[in-house]
Design a protein around this motif. Structure first.
Motif, PDB file in Angstrom:
ATOM      1  N   PRO A 143       0.823  -1.219   0.000  1.00  0.00           N
ATOM      2  CA  PRO A 143       0.000   0.000   0.000  1.00  0.00           C
ATOM      3  C   PRO A 143       0.857   1.270   0.000  1.00  0.00           C
ATOM      4  CG  PRO A 143      -0.667  -1.537   1.751  1.00  0.00           C
ATOM      5  CD  PRO A 143       0.657  -1.999   1.240  1.00  0.00           C
ATOM      6  N   PHE A 144       0.693   2.094  -1.029  1.00  0.00           N
ATOM      7  CA  PHE A 144       1.383   3.375  -1.105  1.00  0.00           C
ATOM      8  C   PHE A 144       0.352   4.480  -1.305  1.00  0.00           C
ATOM      9  CE2 PHE A 144       5.141   0.912  -1.409  1.00  0.00           C
ATOM     10  CZ  PHE A 144       6.215   1.759  -1.128  1.00  0.00           C
ATOM     11  N   ARG A 145       0.706   5.675  -0.907  1.00  0.00           N
ATOM     12  CA  ARG A 145      -0.219   6.807  -0.943  1.00  0.00           C
ATOM     13  C   ARG A 145      -0.260   7.417  -2.349  1.00  0.00           C
ATOM     14  NH1 ARG A 145       0.221  10.290   4.410  1.00  0.00           N
ATOM     15  NH2 ARG A 145       0.392   8.125   5.140  1.00  0.00           N
ATOM     16  N   THR A 146      -0.943   6.709  -3.245  1.00  0.00           N
ATOM     17  CA  THR A 146      -1.151   7.179  -4.613  1.00  0.00           C
ATOM     18  C   THR A 146      -2.659   7.232  -4.856  1.00  0.00           C
ATOM     19  OG1 THR A 146      -1.198   4.957  -5.594  1.00  0.00           O
ATOM     20  CG2 THR A 146       0.968   5.986  -5.305  1.00  0.00           C
ATOM     21  N   ASN A 147      -3.053   7.407  -6.126  1.00  0.00           N
ATOM     22  CA  ASN A 147      -4.478   7.418  -6.468  1.00  0.00           C
ATOM     23  C   ASN A 147      -5.052   6.014  -6.647  1.00  0.00           C
ATOM     24  OD1 ASN A 147      -4.573  10.212  -6.498  1.00  0.00           O
ATOM     25  ND2 ASN A 147      -4.099  10.345  -8.682  1.00  0.00           N
ATOM     26  N   PHE A 148      -4.222   4.986  -6.388  1.00  0.00           N
ATOM     27  CA  PHE A 148      -4.653   3.633  -6.685  1.00  0.00           C
ATOM     28  C   PHE A 148      -5.948   3.256  -5.960  1.00  0.00           C
ATOM     29  CE2 PHE A 148      -4.743  -0.969  -6.053  1.00  0.00           C
ATOM     30  CZ  PHE A 148      -4.622  -1.401  -7.363  1.00  0.00           C
ATOM     31  N   GLY A 149      -6.051   3.638  -4.698  1.00  0.00           N
ATOM     32  CA  GLY A 149      -7.246   3.295  -3.937  1.00  0.00           C
ATOM     33  C   GLY A 149      -8.438   4.202  -4.226  1.00  0.00           C
ATOM     34  N   GLY A 150      -8.220   5.229  -5.075  1.00  0.00           N
ATOM     35  CA  GLY A 150      -9.295   6.166  -5.394  1.00  0.00           C
ATOM     36  C   GLY A 150      -9.694   6.101  -6.849  1.00  0.00           C
ATOM     37  N   SER A 151      -9.188   7.053  -7.646  1.00  0.00           N
ATOM     38  CA  SER A 151      -9.607   7.138  -9.045  1.00  0.00           C
ATOM     39  C   SER A 151      -9.039   6.034  -9.915  1.00  0.00           C
ATOM     40  CB  SER A 151      -9.182   8.509  -9.616  1.00  0.00           C
ATOM     41  OG  SER A 151      -7.778   8.670  -9.551  1.00  0.00           O
ATOM     42  N   SER A 152      -8.023   5.319  -9.440  1.00  0.00           N
ATOM     43  CA  SER A 152      -7.399   4.278 -10.253  1.00  0.00           C
ATOM     44  C   SER A 152      -7.921   2.886  -9.929  1.00  0.00           C
ATOM     45  CB  SER A 152      -5.870   4.311 -10.069  1.00  0.00           C
ATOM     46  OG  SER A 152      -5.334   5.502 -10.580  1.00  0.00           O
ATOM     47  N   ILE A 153      -9.093   2.816  -9.331  1.00  0.00           N
ATOM     48  CA  ILE A 153      -9.645   1.506  -9.007  1.00  0.00           C
ATOM     49  C   ILE A 153     -11.128   1.463  -9.352  1.00  0.00           C
ATOM     50  CG2 ILE A 153     -10.354   1.933  -6.602  1.00  0.00           C
ATOM     51  CD1 ILE A 153      -8.898  -0.790  -5.994  1.00  0.00           C
ATOM     52  N   LYS A 154     -11.572   0.315  -9.851  1.00  0.00           N
ATOM     53  CA  LYS A 154     -12.977   0.104 -10.179  1.00  0.00           C
ATOM     54  C   LYS A 154     -13.563  -0.934  -9.237  1.00  0.00           C
ATOM     55  CE  LYS A 154     -12.364   1.149 -15.112  1.00  0.00           C
ATOM     56  NZ  LYS A 154     -12.572   0.670 -16.509  1.00  0.00           N
ATOM     57  N   HIS A 155     -14.890  -0.939  -9.130  1.00  0.00           N
ATOM     58  CA  HIS A 155     -15.570  -1.865  -8.218  1.00  0.00           C
ATOM     59  C   HIS A 155     -16.668  -2.617  -8.953  1.00  0.00           C
ATOM     60  CE1 HIS A 155     -13.877   1.272  -5.542  1.00  0.00           C
ATOM     61  NE2 HIS A 155     -13.720   0.275  -4.686  1.00  0.00           N
ATOM     62  N   ALA A 156     -16.883  -3.838  -8.530  1.00  0.00           N
ATOM     63  CA  ALA A 156     -17.990  -4.621  -9.070  1.00  0.00           C
ATOM     64  C   ALA A 156     -19.299  -3.909  -8.749  1.00  0.00           C
ATOM     65  CB  ALA A 156     -17.988  -6.023  -8.474  1.00  0.00           C
ATOM     66  N   THR A 157     -20.197  -3.871  -9.717  1.00  0.00           N
ATOM     67  CA  THR A 157     -21.477  -3.181  -9.497  1.00  0.00           C
ATOM     68  C   THR A 157     -22.428  -4.017  -8.652  1.00  0.00           C
ATOM     69  OG1 THR A 157     -22.291  -4.059 -11.599  1.00  0.00           O
ATOM     70  CG2 THR A 157     -21.303  -1.865 -11.631  1.00  0.00           C
ATOM     71  N   VAL A 158     -22.164  -5.308  -8.580  1.00  0.00           N
ATOM     72  CA  VAL A 158     -22.978  -6.218  -7.762  1.00  0.00           C
ATOM     73  C   VAL A 158     -22.202  -6.572  -6.501  1.00  0.00           C
ATOM     74  CG1 VAL A 158     -24.029  -8.499  -7.642  1.00  0.00           C
ATOM     75  CG2 VAL A 158     -24.153  -7.188  -9.772  1.00  0.00           C
ATOM     76  N   GLU A 159     -22.841  -6.418  -5.350  1.00  0.00           N
ATOM     77  CA  GLU A 159     -22.233  -6.812  -4.085  1.00  0.00           C
ATOM     78  C   GLU A 159     -23.112  -7.855  -3.425  1.00  0.00           C
ATOM     79  OE1 GLU A 159     -20.776  -3.833  -1.412  1.00  0.00           O
ATOM     80  OE2 GLU A 159     -20.433  -2.386  -3.038  1.00  0.00           O
ATOM     81  N   MET A 160     -22.596  -9.049  -3.267  1.00  0.00           N
ATOM     82  CA  MET A 160     -23.359 -10.162  -2.716  1.00  0.00           C
ATOM     83  C   MET A 160     -23.113 -10.292  -1.213  1.00  0.00           C
ATOM     84  SD  MET A 160     -22.618 -12.881  -5.804  1.00  0.00           S
ATOM     85  CE  MET A 160     -23.627 -14.172  -5.041  1.00  0.00           C
ATOM     86  N   GLU A 161     -24.182 -10.426  -0.484  1.00  0.00           N
ATOM     87  CA  GLU A 161     -24.088 -10.535   0.970  1.00  0.00           C
ATOM     88  C   GLU A 161     -23.239 -11.729   1.382  1.00  0.00           C
ATOM     89  OE1 GLU A 161     -24.363  -9.655   4.884  1.00  0.00           O
ATOM     90  OE2 GLU A 161     -24.997  -8.394   3.190  1.00  0.00           O
ATOM     91  N   ALA A 162     -23.243 -12.768   0.565  1.00  0.00           N
ATOM     92  CA  ALA A 162     -22.489 -13.979   0.889  1.00  0.00           C
ATOM     93  C   ALA A 162     -20.994 -13.703   1.053  1.00  0.00           C
ATOM     94  CB  ALA A 162     -22.707 -15.030  -0.197  1.00  0.00           C
ATOM     95  N   TYR A 163     -20.494 -12.644   0.396  1.00  0.00           N
ATOM     96  CA  TYR A 163     -19.068 -12.343   0.448  1.00  0.00           C
ATOM     97  C   TYR A 163     -18.754 -11.104   1.286  1.00  0.00           C
ATOM     98  CZ  TYR A 163     -19.031 -15.704  -3.354  1.00  0.00           C
ATOM     99  OH  TYR A 163     -19.194 -16.842  -4.094  1.00  0.00           O
ATOM    100  N   ALA A 164     -19.700 -10.710   2.115  1.00  0.00           N
ATOM    101  CA  ALA A 164     -19.506  -9.498   2.926  1.00  0.00           C
ATOM    102  C   ALA A 164     -18.308  -9.627   3.863  1.00  0.00           C
ATOM    103  CB  ALA A 164     -20.761  -9.195   3.726  1.00  0.00           C
ATOM    104  N   GLY A 165     -18.064 -10.828   4.341  1.00  0.00           N
ATOM    105  CA  GLY A 165     -16.969 -11.025   5.295  1.00  0.00           C
ATOM    106  C   GLY A 165     -15.618 -11.269   4.653  1.00  0.00           C
ATOM    107  N   THR A 166     -15.575 -11.435   3.340  1.00  0.00           N
ATOM    108  CA  THR A 166     -14.301 -11.693   2.644  1.00  0.00           C
ATOM    109  C   THR A 166     -14.007 -10.572   1.649  1.00  0.00           C
ATOM    110  OG1 THR A 166     -15.541 -13.119   1.107  1.00  0.00           O
ATOM    111  CG2 THR A 166     -14.391 -14.196   2.944  1.00  0.00           C
ATOM    112  N   ALA A 167     -14.584 -10.661   0.462  1.00  0.00           N
ATOM    113  CA  ALA A 167     -14.366  -9.615  -0.537  1.00  0.00           C
ATOM    114  C   ALA A 167     -14.892  -8.267  -0.057  1.00  0.00           C
ATOM    115  CB  ALA A 167     -15.035  -9.997  -1.861  1.00  0.00           C
ATOM    116  N   GLY A 168     -16.044  -8.280   0.611  1.00  0.00           N
ATOM    117  CA  GLY A 168     -16.615  -7.031   1.122  1.00  0.00           C
ATOM    118  C   GLY A 168     -15.726  -6.382   2.161  1.00  0.00           C
TER     119      GLY A 168
END
Length: 278
Positions: free
Chosen positions: A181-206
């Motif tokens: 982890p470095f302080r760049t834009n990677f965690g902001g504008s340089s990252i995309k997210h899945a449009t679907v969030e499944m409750e089954a994965y809330a404790g892992t991917a979520g």
């Protein structure tokens, strides 16, 4: 040390920008690629006469061909290639559509591949060079919710390992850089997210997604210090094939190696004797 020519993709921000700035301070020449017209003048102004911006999308084969040819014609040589352009994607395997994997691979893997292929002939002809592949600790160890990005960086690292062996006879070096982890834009504008969030994965991917969002802008890594280490690697007589950056990345590599070693110890007696006995 003689003046070198660097070709760095994705210099509008983050690692690419910081590295380009540090390289230019040393008096080296930097060809930097950007995606927007307004970024051209801005990059050229960093160090007039040392920084040269080109509009290029690494996923556009014809654009890559034209830009690499123009850069080599302008400078006469390319000593260091830094494949930095890329972006992240967060989502569980079941949440992320196949199209997301293809999209991420097009930039992070195929983009780096075709820039590399275009510049290799020049490096072979001039008798040497150094290729820096900006991977990630995610290219060595996977995390839940990061499979799209993991897949693209694992592919980059696999290709680059083979590349290093192929080009060694031509005095071309390859280093795979694996930042944590470095302080760049990677965690902001340089990252995309899945449009679907499944409750089954809330404790892992979520949980991974929430953790990344929470630390954005607060990451422990300093891009300036990272840039200086990369420059040290380029200056080294015997640069490493892999360079984990930051203590987080170093610890993650050690943990992965130990995990693999444990599996080997546990299963070697069964998995080893699988050859024909006649």
């Amino acid at each position: 040390m003689a003046e070198r020519v660097w070709f760095i993709t994705g210099v509008s921000s983050g690692f690419g920008r910081k590295l380009a700035e540090e390289v230019a301070k040393l008096g080296d020449k930097v060809i930097g690629t950007v995606r927007q017209v307004r970024q051209l003048e801005e990059f050229n102004a960093i160090s007039p006469g040392n920084t040269f911006a080109y509009l290029m999308d690494v996923t556009n084969a014809e654009g890559v061909k034209a830009t690499t040819e123009a850069a080599c014609k302008l400078m006469g040589r390319i000593d260091v290639l830094v494949n930095n352009a890329g972006f992240g994607y967060v989502g569980a395997v079941e949440e992320a559509p196949v199209a997301a994997y293809r999209d991420n691979m097009e930039t992070n893997f195929f983009g780096a591949l075709q820039v590399t292929q275009r510049l290799l002939p020049y490096m072979r002809e001039q008798g040497g060079g150094h290729i820096i592949q900006m991977s990630s600790i995610a290219g060595f160890r996977s995390s839940p919710g990061f499979s799209v990005y993991n897949a693209s960086k694992f592919a980059l690292e696999g290709m680059s390992e083979a590349l290093a062996m192929e080009v060694a006879p031509f005095n071309i070096k390859v280093t795979i850089v694996e930042p944590g982890p470095f302080r760049t834009n990677f965690g902001g504008s340089s990252i995309k997210h899945a449009t679907v969030e499944m409750e089954a994965y809330a404790g892992t991917a979520g949980a991974f997604k929430r953790r990344m969002s929470a630390q954005n802008g607060e990451q422990e890594g300093d891009p300036l210090k990272a840039a200086r280490v990369i420059i040290d690697v380029v200056n080294a007589d015997n640069p490493p094939l892999r360079l984990p950056l930051g203590q987080y990345a170093i610890d993650a590599v050690r943990a992965k190696l130990e995990q693999v070693a444990q599996d080997l110890r546990a299963w070697e007696a069964k998995a080893g004797p699988t050859s024909f006995t006649d």
